[in-house]
Motif scaffolding. Structure first.
Motif, PDB file in Angstrom:
ATOM      1  N   CYS A 169       0.824  -1.249  -0.062  1.00  0.00           N
ATOM      2  CA  CYS A 169       0.141   0.040   0.073  1.00  0.00           C
ATOM      3  C   CYS A 169       0.877   1.253   0.029  1.00  0.00           C
ATOM      4  O   CYS A 169       2.055   1.275   0.545  1.00  0.00           O
ATOM      5  N   ALA A 170       0.209   2.347  -0.370  1.00  0.00           N
ATOM      6  CA  ALA A 170       0.828   3.599  -0.337  1.00  0.00           C
ATOM      7  C   ALA A 170      -0.161   4.684  -0.433  1.00  0.00           C
ATOM      8  O   ALA A 170      -1.278   4.529  -1.010  1.00  0.00           O
ATOM      9  N   ARG A 171      -0.129   5.877   0.130  1.00  0.00           N
ATOM     10  CA  ARG A 171      -0.989   7.016  -0.093  1.00  0.00           C
ATOM     11  C   ARG A 171      -1.189   7.476  -1.466  1.00  0.00           C
ATOM     12  O   ARG A 171      -0.113   7.160  -2.420  1.00  0.00           O
ATOM     13  N   ALA A 172      -2.509   7.627  -1.830  1.00  0.00           N
ATOM     14  CA  ALA A 172      -2.595   7.901  -3.429  1.00  0.00           C
ATOM     15  C   ALA A 172      -1.914   9.239  -3.845  1.00  0.00           C
ATOM     16  O   ALA A 172      -1.374   9.190  -4.836  1.00  0.00           O
ATOM     17  N   ASP A 173      -1.759  10.209  -3.025  1.00  0.00           N
ATOM     18  CA  ASP A 173      -1.229  11.334  -3.258  1.00  0.00           C
ATOM     19  C   ASP A 173       0.315  11.344  -3.477  1.00  0.00           C
ATOM     20  O   ASP A 173       1.007  11.922  -4.148  1.00  0.00           O
ATOM     21  N   SER A 222       3.340   1.683  13.881  1.00  0.00           N
ATOM     22  CA  SER A 222       4.312   2.489  13.316  1.00  0.00           C
ATOM     23  C   SER A 222       4.455   2.450  11.727  1.00  0.00           C
ATOM     24  O   SER A 222       4.489   3.486  10.997  1.00  0.00           O
ATOM     25  N   VAL A 223       4.465   1.403  11.430  1.00  0.00           N
ATOM     26  CA  VAL A 223       4.608   1.180   9.870  1.00  0.00           C
ATOM     27  C   VAL A 223       3.537   1.805   9.179  1.00  0.00           C
ATOM     28  O   VAL A 223       3.463   2.572   8.161  1.00  0.00           O
ATOM     29  N   LEU A 224       2.329   1.484   9.499  1.00  0.00           N
ATOM     30  CA  LEU A 224       1.108   1.975   9.147  1.00  0.00           C
ATOM     31  C   LEU A 224       0.741   3.576   9.118  1.00  0.00           C
ATOM     32  O   LEU A 224       0.585   4.088   8.201  1.00  0.00           O
ATOM     33  N   GLU A 225       1.105   3.945  10.428  1.00  0.00           N
ATOM     34  CA  GLU A 225       1.102   5.605  10.351  1.00  0.00           C
ATOM     35  C   GLU A 225       1.913   6.274   9.438  1.00  0.00           C
ATOM     36  O   GLU A 225       1.633   7.195   8.787  1.00  0.00           O
ATOM     37  N   LEU A 226       3.273   5.672   9.190  1.00  0.00           N
ATOM     38  CA  LEU A 226       4.055   6.162   8.334  1.00  0.00           C
ATOM     39  C   LEU A 226       3.563   6.261   7.038  1.00  0.00           C
ATOM     40  O   LEU A 226       3.689   7.118   6.116  1.00  0.00           O
ATOM     41  N   CYS A 227       3.027   4.899   6.583  1.00  0.00           N
ATOM     42  CA  CYS A 227       2.401   4.755   5.174  1.00  0.00           C
ATOM     43  C   CYS A 227       1.394   5.939   5.045  1.00  0.00           C
ATOM     44  O   CYS A 227       1.049   6.464   4.101  1.00  0.00           O
ATOM     45  N   ARG A 228       0.542   5.885   6.142  1.00  0.00           N
ATOM     46  CA  ARG A 228      -0.812   6.966   6.248  1.00  0.00           C
ATOM     47  C   ARG A 228      -0.191   8.279   5.896  1.00  0.00           C
ATOM     48  O   ARG A 228      -1.040   9.319   5.328  1.00  0.00           O
ATOM     49  N   ALA A 229       1.014   8.693   6.471  1.00  0.00           N
ATOM     50  CA  ALA A 229       1.483   9.790   6.375  1.00  0.00           C
ATOM     51  C   ALA A 229       2.032  10.475   5.002  1.00  0.00           C
ATOM     52  O   ALA A 229       2.485  11.462   4.807  1.00  0.00           O
ATOM     53  N   GLY A 230       2.117   9.240   4.097  1.00  0.00           N
ATOM     54  CA  GLY A 230       2.477   9.723   2.840  1.00  0.00           C
ATOM     55  C   GLY A 230       4.096   9.378   2.607  1.00  0.00           C
ATOM     56  O   GLY A 230       4.517  10.241   1.763  1.00  0.00           O
ATOM     57  N   TYR A 239      -6.451  -6.336   7.301  1.00  0.00           N
ATOM     58  CA  TYR A 239      -7.428  -5.717   8.309  1.00  0.00           C
ATOM     59  C   TYR A 239      -7.012  -4.226   8.890  1.00  0.00           C
ATOM     60  O   TYR A 239      -7.833  -3.629   9.370  1.00  0.00           O
ATOM     61  N   LEU A 240      -5.771  -3.671   8.502  1.00  0.00           N
ATOM     62  CA  LEU A 240      -5.669  -2.313   9.050  1.00  0.00           C
ATOM     63  C   LEU A 240      -5.769  -1.452   7.698  1.00  0.00           C
ATOM     64  O   LEU A 240      -5.662  -0.169   7.863  1.00  0.00           O
ATOM     65  N   VAL A 241      -5.877  -1.751   6.538  1.00  0.00           N
ATOM     66  CA  VAL A 241      -6.229  -1.128   5.421  1.00  0.00           C
ATOM     67  C   VAL A 241      -7.866  -0.742   5.376  1.00  0.00           C
ATOM     68  O   VAL A 241      -8.463  -1.818   5.142  1.00  0.00           O
ATOM     69  N   ARG A 242      -8.008   0.288   5.596  1.00  0.00           N
ATOM     70  CA  ARG A 242      -9.588   0.643   5.653  1.00  0.00           C
ATOM     71  C   ARG A 242      -9.859   2.033   4.763  1.00  0.00           C
ATOM     72  O   ARG A 242      -8.985   2.552   4.427  1.00  0.00           O
ATOM     73  N   GLY A 246      -6.950   7.088   2.908  1.00  0.00           N
ATOM     74  CA  GLY A 246      -6.175   7.666   1.881  1.00  0.00           C
ATOM     75  C   GLY A 246      -5.218   6.469   1.301  1.00  0.00           C
ATOM     76  O   GLY A 246      -4.503   6.885   0.385  1.00  0.00           O
ATOM     77  N   LEU A 247      -5.332   5.252   1.771  1.00  0.00           N
ATOM     78  CA  LEU A 247      -4.045   4.183   1.255  1.00  0.00           C
ATOM     79  C   LEU A 247      -4.785   3.602  -0.125  1.00  0.00           C
ATOM     80  O   LEU A 247      -6.111   3.304  -0.344  1.00  0.00           O
ATOM     81  N   GLN A 248      -3.882   3.548  -1.125  1.00  0.00           N
ATOM     82  CA  GLN A 248      -4.231   2.844  -2.206  1.00  0.00           C
ATOM     83  C   GLN A 248      -3.544   1.609  -2.313  1.00  0.00           C
ATOM     84  O   GLN A 248      -2.188   1.312  -1.949  1.00  0.00           O
ATOM     85  N   VAL A 249      -4.323   0.137  -2.668  1.00  0.00           N
ATOM     86  CA  VAL A 249      -3.679  -0.909  -2.640  1.00  0.00           C
ATOM     87  C   VAL A 249      -2.964  -1.267  -3.912  1.00  0.00           C
ATOM     88  O   VAL A 249      -3.488  -1.192  -4.788  1.00  0.00           O
TER      89      VAL A 249
END
Length: 293
Positions: A169-173, A222-230, A239-242, A246-249
């Motif tokens: 995953c990664a943020r779309a932006d 923490s990995v999730l939060e950094l990914c969400r931060a772009g 189950y953490l990807v909702r 803002g995340l794109q698979v």
């Protein structure tokens, strides 16, 4: 003759432990300060020991007072369960269950599930701890565990709840800002040496051997939060990807990262109504994402 503790004595101790001062304890007990003061002195004299030490910040409980306060809380919980049972006209389950899981399972699966049914069990109390170790159950530090594993220990009993998959995953932006680049050229986020054998690490090393993560964390949250931060790409449990985060698979069901979610306990706990009830409710309410088509 040894003094016989009454429920009123335990209530007094609990109120002073919770309040920390005579004034606050008096408020909790709905009496005046002088009544609390005299009752504490009378109880300490009857027991032949000090229960509290007077300090600048108030009344500090001794180890004995802290132990009695814990027992008072248990009595308080049992009494409340009995009251609710009478009001509702049925038996109310009461007791404490110690449950352990990882921090990601707690945030992503357990807490949403508890919110769906715990309101119906006012007498059931949970002590929640986060750990990756099966030894917690073996050492009797916990009664129930939610664990991600392909092979649960044979000395534990439990129920398989379903498969957990991973997605890249990664943020779309972030992806838009780096359009045209190969995935291997982007910044990656992953577990550090605290989790050297994590399945997502093994997958990345095989699929993208040349990649060195720009960010490494000792927790998947923490990995999730950094990914969400772009800040880059990350392999995350599904189950953490909702929706709405803002995340794109980029890739579903990463090879070799699948794990089973197990609800486990010790054999000696299977006869406990609290554990059996918790098992049934968690199995009914934990919701794992469906596999991507």
């Amino acid at each position: 003759m040894q003094y016989r503790l009454e429920y009123a004595d335990l209530s007094l101790i609990l109120a002073l432990v919770r309040g920390g001062t005579l004034a606050r304890a008096a408020e909790l007990l709905l009496v005046d300060v002088s009544t609390v003061f005299r009752a504490v002195r009378r109880l300490e004299k009857a027991l032949g020991m000090a229960l509290f030490e007077k300090g600048r910040s108030g009344y500090l409980p001794t180890a004995t007072a802290q132990q009695l306060a814990r027992q008072a809380e248990q009595a308080e919980q049992a009494l409340e369960a009995a009251r609710v049972g009478l009001e509702q006209g049925r038996e109310v389950l009461s007791g404490t269950v110690r449950l352990t899981c990882t921090d990601t399972v707690l945030q992503g699966l357990l807490l949403p599930a508890l919110g769906r049914f715990m309101g119906g069990y006012p007498g059931l109390h949970l002590e929640l701890g986060t750990s990756n170790a099966f030894a917690n159950l073996s050492r009797r530090d916990a009664d129930v565990a939610l664990r991600l594993t392909t092979a649960p220990p044979e000395h534990l009993v439990g129920r398989y709840l379903g498969e957990v998959r991973y997605a890249l995953c990664a943020r779309a932006d972030y992806l838009s800002a780096n359009a045209g680049k190969d995935w291997a050229e982007l910044s990656w986020i992953g577990p550090d040496d605290f989790m050297p054998d994590h399945a997502s690490v093994a997958w990345r090393r095989q699929a993208f051997a040349a990649v060195t993560p720009a960010y490494r964390c000792n927790s998947l949250l923490s990995v999730l939060e950094l990914c969400r931060a772009g800040l880059g790409l990350a392999a995350l449990p599904d189950y953490l990807v909702r929706e709405g985060d803002g995340l794109q698979v980029l890739q579903h069901d990463l090879p070799g990262c699948g794990n089973g979610l197990w609800l486990l306990t010790r054999p000696d706990c299977r006869a406990l109504r609290t554990v059996v009830t918790l098992f049934e409710e968690l199995a009914r309410h934990i919701q794992l994402p469906r596999a991507a088509s």
